[in-house]
Design an enzyme around this catalytic site. Sequence first.
Site, mmCIF file in Angstrom:
data_model
loop_
_atom_site.group_PDB
_atom_site.id
_atom_site.type_symbol
_atom_site.label_atom_id
_atom_site.label_comp_id
_atom_site.label_asym_id
_atom_site.label_seq_id
_atom_site.Cartn_x
_atom_site.Cartn_y
_atom_site.Cartn_z
ATOM 1 C CD GLU A 1 -27.008 -33.828 -39.883
ATOM 2 O OE1 GLU A 1 -27.209 -32.625 -40.163
ATOM 3 O OE2 GLU A 1 -26.190 -34.541 -40.506
ATOM 4 C CD GLU A 2 -24.129 -35.921 -42.877
ATOM 5 O OE1 GLU A 2 -24.760 -35.236 -43.694
ATOM 6 O OE2 GLU A 2 -23.073 -35.543 -42.341
ATOM 7 C CG HIS B 1 -24.524 -35.889 -37.351
ATOM 8 N ND1 HIS B 1 -23.679 -36.555 -38.202
ATOM 9 C CD2 HIS B 1 -24.405 -34.574 -37.674
ATOM 10 C CE1 HIS B 1 -23.066 -35.699 -39.002
ATOM 11 N NE2 HIS B 1 -23.495 -34.477 -38.696
ATOM 12 C CG ASP C 1 -25.633 -39.859 -39.686
ATOM 13 O OD1 ASP C 1 -25.622 -39.054 -38.735
ATOM 14 O OD2 ASP C 1 -26.280 -39.653 -40.736
ATOM 15 C CG ASP D 1 -20.573 -33.282 -41.300
ATOM 16 O OD1 ASP D 1 -21.173 -33.082 -40.227
ATOM 17 O OD2 ASP D 1 -21.161 -33.458 -42.385
ATOM 18 C CG HIS E 1 -20.752 -33.903 -46.920
ATOM 19 N ND1 HIS E 1 -22.095 -33.805 -47.262
ATOM 20 C CD2 HIS E 1 -20.733 -33.955 -45.577
ATOM 21 C CE1 HIS E 1 -22.832 -33.771 -46.163
ATOM 22 N NE2 HIS E 1 -22.001 -33.859 -45.117
ATOM 23 C CD GLU F 1 -23.528 -30.661 -38.312
ATOM 24 O OE1 GLU F 1 -22.449 -30.825 -38.947
ATOM 25 O OE2 GLU F 1 -24.487 -31.456 -38.388
#
Length: 389
Positions: A136-137, A72, A74, A104, A358, A164
């Site tokens: 995705e997030e 992903h 995003d 990520d 994150h 991931e």
Amino acid sequence: MSELRSRALLARLVGFATVSRESNLALIEFVRDYLRDLGVVCELIYNPERTKANLLASIGPSVPDGVVLSGHTDVVPVDGQAWTVEPFCLSEAGGKLYGRGTADMKGYLASVLAAVPLFLASPLRRPLHLAFSYDEEVGCLGVRSLLEVLLQRIPQPALCLIGEPTRLQPVLAHKGKLAMRCHVKGAACHSAYAPYGVNAIEQAARLIGRLGEIGAALADPSLQDARFDPAYSTVQVGVIQGGTALNIVPADCRFDFEVRALPDFAPQVVAEQLQDFAERTLLPPMRAVQGDTSIRFEQLSAYPGLATSPDSAAAQLLARLCGSNAFSTVAFGTEGGLFHQAGVPTVVCGPGSMDQGHKPDEYVSVEQMAACDRLMDRLASYLCEPNDC
């Protein structure tokens, strides 16, 4: 500075602030142009507003048993986080590459893109497919339209590798997720006459208490899977809003809850149990006070878990690429469950660790990026082998 094949591309990708609430088109168009300049034809799959897009590209012969490299584009926000470096400008210190999305999962995307010239120069007998998604997030939203197109465009692949961050350890399984919102409509009145109203916050509290009971039941040892941590499906409430003033019985309350479900557990069961409690236990006395009170449930997002057999051909290929058959699981979700549900054998393996994802000062180590670049080299060699190998 590190001498990495993928470093320059990682710097470019990190420089695009592709927070899920914003467009990812600048990044996707950069990737499209990079691939086009190398002679690779791409297809962009837009959202209805044409503010975001997925990307699909193929290299090599149009035959079955290829490999999909998926990730992903995003990233999560940096708002309110105490970064000590510029989050959208790649920096390096102490063998670590800092920036939002480095772990990520733009590190993986950079490694994939940096290997494209190698794939193009190799006599591939099996194809390579690139599948980059958006959003995705926030619930694995973009990949659904990407999958619809992918299944129409390419012959059946042997493997989808979701990149991931797993420290490049081979992962075959993860939990699924169901996110729900509950709206409680009560009846307002002056707090001096509280028994004549219907307190929406109190009813929401009863529902939340019931969720706690349901969650506790899911921790029963007979329902556990020791491969996971936690070893059982979990339920939690993350957001609640309601009320306007202390002297007004609140007419409205809403809360959001999620179920993180083991692959063989249907999380909708939790929502059904809660709805049954609402209809049988809470609504009758609420409507005895005022007939238009209600409890309503809304699905926010959902994606399935992943459980690929360690005996499968996909798992054995992953072990070969990683150099390890120490298969494991992860607690976080990925788009892998949706690929698997669509009939594409899927595994998870990528550079970096979600321990850094994150968080402020997110990073991926130079060592992990170099190892991922070497994994791409091994994949190129595999794709050149005769199909009967």
